[in-house]
Design an enzyme around this catalytic site. Structure first.
Site: not given
Length: 208
Positions: A42, A29, A149
């Protein structure tokens, strides 16, 4: 700036592209560090919670530090480092994505950890991330392979939407569609495809 795995929090700088591995290091991530606010900006799923695999939030509501509520917040969001690292494969799984690396380093590094492209100035990177956070710039609908992301973080850094780990997944899917499954074939062919993809990236980067 090169790749720094296991980077300490105190060594983070404004505009750093950071990432943490999830699900036994099967994916990462990504986000942008906002040093002034000590937050990570994010990009998460834009779909309803029923489609999300976000970590379960405390019963009392949002985070005590940043008030982040993963079940409720969608799209471009901001949270503290603790929330960003929630669900990581290791409590120390904080890494910095490398920009402007050498062709050799790009070839030998794990895919989704570095780029040949140079990063824009830190203040420009943070400004882009903040603009999308407050809605001045719309990053669009989330898509696992085309708008995720990592795409968000690389866009903030370079103005290019790139997701190296997604392209790697696409290569594997193409292989599995046309070849009978066997562990040996999967291991050797996917490794070759990933290496070939990196070569294509380097050629395109050189002539672009």
């Amino acid at each position: 700036m090169g790749i720094v795995c296991g980077v300490d929090r105190q060594d983070l700088k404004a505009g750093d592209h950071i990432f943490s591995y999830r699900a036994w290091y099967t994916y990462a991530h990504h986000g942008i560090y906002d040093e002034e606010n000590n937050m990570v900006i994010h990009y998460t799923r834009t779909q309803p919670e029923s489609l999300s695999h976000a970590p379960t939030e405390p019963a009392s509501g949002g985070c005590d530090i940043c008030n982040y509520q993963p079940k409720a917040e969608r799209g471009v969001v901001a949270c503290c480092l603790d929330c960003f690292l929630n669900g990581s494969s290791s409590s120390s799984s904080l890494n910095r994505f490398g920009y402007g690396v050498s062709p050799f380093q790009f070839l030998v590094s794990r895919i989704g950890t570095c780029s040949l492209d140079q990063s824009d100035a830190p203040e420009v990177v943070v400004r882009r991330a903040r603009q999308m956070l407050i809605g001045d710039d719309d990053f669009g609908e989330y898509h696992l392979l085309d708008n995720n992301c990592e795409s968000f973080a690389t866009y903030c850094k370079t103005r290019k939407r790139l997701s190296f780990q997604a392209e790697s997944l696409k290569s594997r899917a193409i292989f599995l569609k046309h070849k009978p499954f066997s562990f040996q074939n999967l291991k050797t062919t996917v490794a070759g495809m990933v290496f070939g993809y990196k070569v294509v990236v380097m050629i395109n980067n050189h002539f672009s």
